[in-house]
Scaffold this active site. Structure first.
Site, PDB file in Angstrom:
ATOM      1  N   GLY A  64       0.808  -1.205   0.000  1.00 15.28           N
ATOM      2  CA  GLY A  64       0.000   0.000   0.000  1.00 15.28           C
ATOM      3  C   GLY A  64       0.847   1.263   0.000  1.00 15.28           C
ATOM      4  O   GLY A  64       0.517   2.262  -0.659  1.00 15.28           O
ATOM      5  N   ASP A  65       1.949   1.237   0.751  1.00 16.98           N
ATOM      6  CA  ASP A  65       2.865   2.385   0.787  1.00 16.98           C
ATOM      7  C   ASP A  65       3.478   2.616  -0.593  1.00 16.98           C
ATOM      8  O   ASP A  65       3.650   3.754  -1.035  1.00 16.98           O
ATOM      9  CB  ASP A  65       3.979   2.149   1.802  1.00 16.98           C
ATOM     10  CG  ASP A  65       3.452   1.696   3.152  1.00 16.98           C
ATOM     11  OD1 ASP A  65       2.346   2.128   3.524  1.00 16.98           O
ATOM     12  OD2 ASP A  65       4.135   0.900   3.820  1.00 16.98           O
TER      13      ASP A  65
END
Length: 306
Positions: free
Chosen positions: A250-251
């Site tokens: 997600g990052d």
């Protein structure tokens, strides 16, 4: 400059195991140690994509020294506030047939050290972009992201917030440039179950109506969907591959979205590059390499659906 803030970084001790039995002596096959923290992950991918980035946050003790040492090797600038007491947390992650994590709580952050970080933020200008990502230590109030955004309100700084629950909902009135809930987090925010795209869009738009400029919803193997501030909706599929590493995906998506937007000023392109970066990390042992990102980028397309 793109600044990221990691308020509760860690040293991630990853133990690779064939199996794990509670109450027994277990031995790992091999171990890895990485600096952990969503902001650090975003800075890492941004740097690999060729953008200038500076990591802000707090470190303490011998674990904090190791975190700094490993981040410096990654090549981007770090301006971390050093705490006088405690140690940066150690997160133990056991990977085998299933993944199990034991995360530390982190050191206390005193008012004078928090003020030190605030003074760093006061130097930001409208030419900068700020990423607020991840959990916070128990010593900080749960409105800390709101405090930061309120402090920077009149500077016209684009701020990205990747957080959950109250950390996220409190900042919406300050109009973050981007938020990135996943489908499960969206369900938890509204106390619903999402079974179709129409419902997904409806509730993502609710977050936009509450103040977010752009809402990026990650859908795992089903790709990602973007409600953009220009009132268009874009969707991007995910490439085929074997999930190796869910940590940092997600990052990486956030970093790719930022890079795509800044380089091309196109939300469609931002979604495509964001999806490529997220998938590249998911299919890698650690955070994605530039070559892996390029490989994933060639396999996917984003499209405007509304």
């Amino acid at each position: 400059m793109i600044y990221t803030i990691t308020l509760n970084p860690s040293l991630d001790y990853i133990m690779h195991m064939s199996h794990f039995e509670i109450g027994e002596t277990n031995r790992s096959l091999y171990e890895d140690i990485y600096p952990g923290g969503k902001g650090f992950n975003v800075s890492t991918i941004l740097h690999r994509l060729g953008l200038e980035t500076t990591a802000l946050g707090f470190v303490a003790g011998f674990t904090g020294e190791e975190i700094k040492k490993q981040l410096i090797k990654r090549g981007f600038e770090c301006k971390l506030c050093e705490l006088d007491h405690g140690i940066s947390r150690i997160n133990v992650k056991m990977k085998g047939e299933q993944e199990t994590e034991i995360n530390g709580s982190g050191p206390d952050i005193t008012k004078d050290k928090l003020d030190e970080m605030f003074h760093q933020l006061d130097a930001l200008t409208s030419d900068d972009l700020l990423v607020l990502a991840g959990s916070i230590p128990l010593s900080l109030p749960d409105d800390i992201y709101e405090q930061i955004m309120k402090r920077l309100t009149n500077k016209n700084i684009k701020i990205v917030v990747d957080a959950t629950n109250k950390l996220l909902t409190r900042v919406l009135p300050y109009h973050p440039f981007l938020i990135k809930p996943n489908k499960r987090e969206l369900e938890e925010l509204f106390g619903i179950e999402i079974h179709d795209q129409t419902t997904l869009i409806t509730y993502a738009k609710k977050l936009q109506n509450q103040g977010a400029c752009n809402v990026l919803v990650s859908l795992g193997k089903d790709g990602a969907l973007l409600i953009s501030e220009d009132q268009h909706i874009y969707k991007c599929g995910a490439p085929l591959g074997t999930l190796i590493n869910s940590v940092g995906s997600g990052d990486s998506m956030v970093a790719g979205f930022i890079a795509g937007y800044l380089k091309h000023h196109s939300y469609k392109e931002a979604l495509r590059l964001g999806s490529a970066c997220g998938s590249a990390t998911a299919f890698s042992k650690d955070l994605a390499s530039l070559d892996k990102i390029k490989e994933m980028y060639q396999q996917i397309e984003s499209e405007e659906i509304l």
